[in-house]
Design a protein around this motif. Structure first.
Motif, PDB file in Angstrom:
ATOM      1  N   GLU A  98     -38.565  -9.175  15.947  1.00 17.94           N
ATOM      2  CA  GLU A  98     -39.444  -9.592  14.701  1.00 17.94           C
ATOM      3  C   GLU A  98     -38.692 -10.897  14.297  1.00 17.94           C
ATOM      4  N   LYS A  99     -37.408 -11.125  14.429  1.00 18.42           N
ATOM      5  CA  LYS A  99     -36.764 -12.301  13.923  1.00 18.42           C
ATOM      6  C   LYS A  99     -37.562 -13.715  14.592  1.00 18.42           C
ATOM      7  N   THR A 100     -37.821 -13.575  15.848  1.00 22.41           N
ATOM      8  CA  THR A 100     -38.532 -14.725  16.789  1.00 22.41           C
ATOM      9  C   THR A 100     -39.883 -14.662  16.315  1.00 22.41           C
ATOM     10  N   LEU A 101     -40.794 -13.525  16.117  1.00 18.84           N
ATOM     11  CA  LEU A 101     -42.024 -13.864  15.600  1.00 18.84           C
ATOM     12  C   LEU A 101     -42.137 -14.472  14.276  1.00 18.84           C
ATOM     13  N   TRP A 102     -41.138 -14.079  13.350  1.00 19.43           N
ATOM     14  CA  TRP A 102     -41.285 -14.611  11.988  1.00 19.43           C
ATOM     15  C   TRP A 102     -40.842 -16.107  11.854  1.00 19.43           C
ATOM     16  N   LEU A 103     -39.831 -16.531  12.855  1.00 21.92           N
ATOM     17  CA  LEU A 103     -39.538 -17.879  12.940  1.00 21.92           C
ATOM     18  C   LEU A 103     -40.774 -18.757  13.443  1.00 21.92           C
ATOM     19  N   LEU A 104     -41.206 -18.188  14.446  1.00 24.35           N
ATOM     20  CA  LEU A 104     -42.252 -18.689  15.144  1.00 24.35           C
ATOM     21  C   LEU A 104     -43.506 -19.219  14.329  1.00 24.35           C
ATOM     22  N   LEU A 105     -43.732 -17.911  13.305  1.00 22.69           N
ATOM     23  CA  LEU A 105     -44.660 -18.387  12.223  1.00 22.69           C
ATOM     24  C   LEU A 105     -44.634 -19.116  11.337  1.00 22.69           C
ATOM     25  N   ALA A 164     -48.796 -21.666  12.359  1.00 19.77           N
ATOM     26  CA  ALA A 164     -50.081 -21.115  13.223  1.00 19.77           C
ATOM     27  C   ALA A 164     -50.315 -19.785  12.748  1.00 19.77           C
ATOM     28  N   GLY A 165     -51.674 -19.598  12.886  1.00 26.60           N
ATOM     29  CA  GLY A 165     -52.073 -18.164  12.546  1.00 26.60           C
ATOM     30  C   GLY A 165     -51.517 -16.884  13.071  1.00 26.60           C
ATOM     31  N   VAL A 166     -51.237 -15.692  12.402  1.00 20.75           N
ATOM     32  CA  VAL A 166     -50.643 -14.832  12.770  1.00 20.75           C
ATOM     33  C   VAL A 166     -51.651 -13.971  14.123  1.00 20.75           C
TER      34      VAL A 166
END
Length: 661
Positions: free
Chosen positions: A537-544, A549-551
Motif C-alpha cells: 500500500e505504501k509503495t502504491l500510494w507514494l507512486l500515485l 498518474a491515474g489509479v
C-alpha cells in the motif's frame, strides 16, 4: 423491595423534570444536571429500602440532588460568595419543599425550551425531551420509536454535547425569539403525540404511551405558559384526537376510518377537556395560528353526532386558511379530502392530481390511499385498486399495510390488457446477460417507477410523460451523473420492452466532475510514517502521489514495463515517472520478480475466478490488485486522518498544481 422500587420509579417520573431543571439552573450544564439527579436516584434506591420512604419523597430527592450540586460546585472551586448563596438557597428551598410549596416552575419551562432548542435535530429534541421532562429511560424511548437503546443514548449524548458547544443558555427566550422557540417546543410535543397516535412503522397502529406522555407535556406547558394561545390550541387538538383512540381500531387492530368509527366509543371526558382548552386558546387572543386552525377542525368533527352531520364545507374552509398560513403538501392533501367530501370526489381528485409530482409526497402512502378513495367514489374501480396496492407498498406500518391490501381486494380486479409494469420489470432484471452491478443500478430506477405507478399498471398505458414526472420528482435535484444513470436505465428498459421513446422526456445532462482536493502535507506525512501501513500500500500510494498518474494506469503496470534506474515505466504511449520515495520502495516490493503485475492481490484466485494470463503473476500465482480493493484499503487507512469522514478516495493522493512534478 419491589413495592419500594415501584414507588421510587413513580416518584422519579413525577419529579425528575423539576429536579433536573433546578440543577441545570445551578450548574449551567444539562448533562451534568442529569448525572447529579441520577446520583440522587441511586441514593434513594440504596437508602429507602432500609430507612423507609420519606414523608415527602420528591423533596427528599430534590434536596439530595441539590447537595450533590453544591458539593460539585465546591469541588470546582467556585467563588465563595456563590457557595454561600447556593447553601442559603438550599436551606430555604428545603423548608419550602417540606411545606409542599410549588417552586421553580420557571425552571421546568426553561428546561423545556432548552431540550427543544432549534439547534438540535428533531429526533434529538424528541429523545432529550422524553428523557429530561418525561423521565423515560433510553430503553423506554427506544421501544416507543422502534429503534435501539444505543441509538437513543447516542442521540441524547450528542444533543447534550451540541447544547454545550453552542453555549445555549438555561434561560427563557427573549420576546423577539419566543415565537420561533415556542414553535419548536410545540413541534416536538406534537411529533411525540403523532408517533403514538399513528405509528409510522412497526406492527401496531398506535402506541398509547407516547400519546399520554405528549398530553402530559402539553398540559404542563399550558400551566407554565397560560397566556399562549397556540399552547392551549395544541392541547385541545391532542385531547380531541386522543378521545377517538378506542374507536380507531377494529377487533384485530385494523384501522377504522373516521367516518366509519363508532362515535359512542369516543371518550367524552377528553372531548370536553379539548373544548375547554379551545376556549382558553380563544380567550388568549391573537391571530389564529396553525394549531388553532387544526384544533378548530378537530372541534368540527367532535361536534358532529354522526359522520353525515359533519360540516365538511367549514372544514374545507379551515384547511384553506391553514394552507395559506402553512402551505405544505400534507396540508393540501388533507384539504383535498375535505373538498372531496364537501363538493364531490372530482373536486378532491383535481387537487390530489396536482400533488402527484410533489417530491415531498413521493413515499407518502396516504397520497395514493386518498387518490384511491376518490377514484372509487367516481366509479373508477380498477384505477382505485392500483392506488390502494401502491399505498400498501409504501406503508411502513404493518396494520395500515394489511388494511390497504384488504381495500384493494374488495375492489373487483379486471384482467390487465397485456403485460404489467411489475411483471415486465422482473423479466427485464432477470436476464442472464446483466451482471450484479447493472441489476442493482437498473433495479433502483425500476423500483421507483413501480412504487409511483404501481406494479399492476399495464405497459400499454406507460407513457414518456408519466416516466418523466416520476423521474423529475425523484431525481430532479440530483447530480447530472445520477440523473443520466437513471435515464440510461429507462432507455434500456424501454428498448427491451418495445416501448420506443420511453425516455423522450428525459434530457441528458452535461456532467462535470469537480477535482477532489489533494491531501495536505500533514495528512501525507501521517500516511508515510505510519508503521502499520503494509509495504504494497505504501509503495502504491507514494507512486500515485509522486507520478500524478491515474489509479487504473498505475495498477495496470507490469514489472517488464519498469525502468528502475531512470525512475519511470512505459504506460501505453506515455511514461509514468516517480521520485526517490517510490524508487526506494519498489525494489523491496518486487523482491526479485521480473514479470507479471507490479501490484498483486493478497491471495491466489479461486478456480472459478481465475483471471486472464495478463493479470496473473506466473511466479506467485496471485492476480493483479483490483481498483476496488485498492480503493477500499485506502479508505480504511484514511478514516483515522479525519474521524468525521468515511475515508478518502485514491484520487486525493494526486498532488496539487504547485506540487505536480
Amino acid at each position: 423491595m419491589p413495592d419500594i422500587s415501584r414507588t421510587i420509579d413513580a416518584v422519579w417520573k413525577l419529579e425528575s423534570a423539576k429536579i433536573i431543571a433546578t440543577l441545570t439552573r445551578m450548574v449551567h450544564d444539562v448533562g451534568l444536571a442529569e448525572e447529579l439527579a441520577q446520583d440522587a436516584l441511586v441514593a434513594a434506591l440504596e437508602q429507602w429500602p432500609g430507612a423507609g420512604v420519606p414523608d415527602n419523597p420528591g423533596a427528599w430527592l430534590t434536596t439530595t440532588a441539590k447537595r450533590r450540586a453544591v458539593d460539585h460546585i465546591r469541588r470546582s472551586r467556585m467563588l465563595t460568595d456563590k457557595q454561600e448563596q447556593l447553601a442559603h438557597e438550599l436551606e430555604e428551598g428545603q423548608g419550602r419543599q417540606e411545606r409542599q410549596e410549588p417552586e421553580h416552575d420557571d425552571d421546568v419551562l426553561r428546561l423545556m425550551f432548552l431540550s427543544c432548542h432549534p439547534v438540535l435535530p428533531t429526533e434529538a429534541r424528541a429523545a432529550l425531551t422524553l428523557r429530561l421532562l418525561g423521565g423515560l429511560t433510553a430503553e423506554e424511548i427506544a421501544r416507543a420509536f422502534l429503534v435501539t437503546a444505543a441509538v437513543v443514548t447516542r442521540r441524547i449524548a450528542t444533543a447534550k454535547r451540541t447544547l454545550a458547544e453552542h453555549r445555549v443558555p438555561f434561560d427563557l427566550p427573549e420576546e423577539s425569539e419566543l415565537p420561533e422557540r415556542l414553535s419548536s417546543v410545540l413541534e416536538v410535543i406534537y411529533l411525540i403525540f403523532n408517533e403514538g397516535y399513528s405509528a409510522t412503522s412497526g406492527d401496531d397502529l398506535m402506541r398509547p404511551g407516547l400519546c399520554l406522555e405528549a398530553l402530559r407535556l402539553g398540559r404542563l406547558l399550558a400551566e407554565l405558559a397560560p397566556r399562549e394561545a397556540e399552547v392551549h390550541a395544541l392541547v385541545a387538538l391532542m385531547e380531541i384526537q386522543a378521545s377517538r383512540s378506542a374507536a380507531r381500531t377494529g377487533p384485530s387492530g385494523e384501522p377504522v376510518q373516521l367516518h366509519e368509527q363508532n362515535r359512542g366509543r369516543w371518550d367524552q371526558l377528553l372531548v370536553r377537556r379539548g373544548f375547554t382548552a379551545m376556549l382558553r386558546a380563544r380567550e388568549a387572543g391573537g391571530a389564529p395560528g396553525p394549531y388553532m386552525l387544526q384544533a378548530a377542525i378537530a372541534v368540527c368533527h367532535a361536534q358532529a353526532r354522526t359522520a353525515e352531520e359533519t360540516d365538511w364545507a367549514q372544514i374545507a374552509t379551515l384547511y384553506g386558511a391553514l394552507d395559506r398560513l402553512r402551505p405544505t403538501a400534507v396540508v393540501r392533501l388533507n384539504r383535498a379530502v375535505a373538498l372531496g367530501m364537501a363538493y364531490g370526489p372530482q373536486a378532491g381528485l383535481d387537487l390530489v392530481d396536482s400533488l402527484v409530482a410533489d417530491p415531498v409526497l413521493r413515499d407518502y402512502h396516504l397520497l395514493p390511499s386518498v387518490r384511491g378513495d376518490l377514484l372509487l367514489r367516481l366509479g373508477r374501480g380498477p384505477e382505485a385498486r392500483q392506488e390502494f396496492l401502491r399505498a400498501a407498498a409504501l406503508a411502513r406500518n404493518a396494520a395500515e399495510r394489511a388494511f390497504l391490501h384488504r381495500r384493494a381486494q374488495e375492489v373487483p380486479a379486471t384482467a390487465a390488457p397485456g403485460p404489467t409494469l411489475g411483471g415486465a420489470a422482473q423479466g427485464f432484471l432477470g436476464r442472464a446477460d446483466l451482471d450484479a452491478a447493472t441489476v442493482r443500478s437498473y433495479g433502483q430506477t425500476l423500483r421507483r417507477l413501480r412504487l409511483d405507478l404501481g406494479d399492476g399498471m399495464p405497459l400499454s398505458r406507460l407513457t414518456a410523460e408519466e416516466v418523466a414526472r416520476v423521474c423529475a420528482a425523484a431525481w430532479g435535484g440530483a447530480a447530472a451523473r445520477t440523473w443520466n444513470r437513471h435515464r440510461s436505465a429507462v432507455r434500456s428498459f424501454g428498448a427491451w420492452a418495445g416501448l420506443d421513446g420511453l425516455a423522450a422526456g428525459l434530457e441528458r445532462r452535461a456532467e462535470t466532475r469537480p477535482r477532489a482536493s489533494a491531501l495536505g502535507p500533514a495528512q501525507l506525512d501521517a500516511l508515510w510514517s505510519d508503521p502499520e501501513v503494509p509495504l504494497r500500500e505504501k509503495t502504491l500510494w507514494l507512486l500515485l502521489h509522486e507520478s500524478a498518474a491515474g489509479v487504473k494506469t498505475v495498477l495496470a503496470l507490469d514489472v517488464e514495463d519498469l525502468d528502475l534506474e531512470d525512475r519511470r515505466a512505459r504506460a501505453g504511449r506515455t511514461w509514468v515517472s516517480w521520485r526517490s520515495g517510490t524508487a526506494r520502495l519498489l525494489p523491496v516490493l518486487l523482491a526479485g520478480r521480473t514479470r507479471g503485475p507490479v501490484f498483486l492481490s493478497d491471495r491466489r484466485p479461486g478456480p472459478a475466478r481465475t483471471p486472464g494470463p495478463a493479470d496473473l503473476c506466473p511466479d506467485t500465482g496471485r492476480r493483479r490488485l483490483s481498483y476496488e480493493r485498492a480503493e477500499h484499503l485506502f479508505k480504511q487507512a484514511t478514516r483515522a486522518l479525519d474521524p468525521t469522514h468515511e475515508g478518502y478516495t485514491l484520487r486525493r493522493l494526486k498532488p496539487g498544481p504547485e506540487e505536480t512534478p
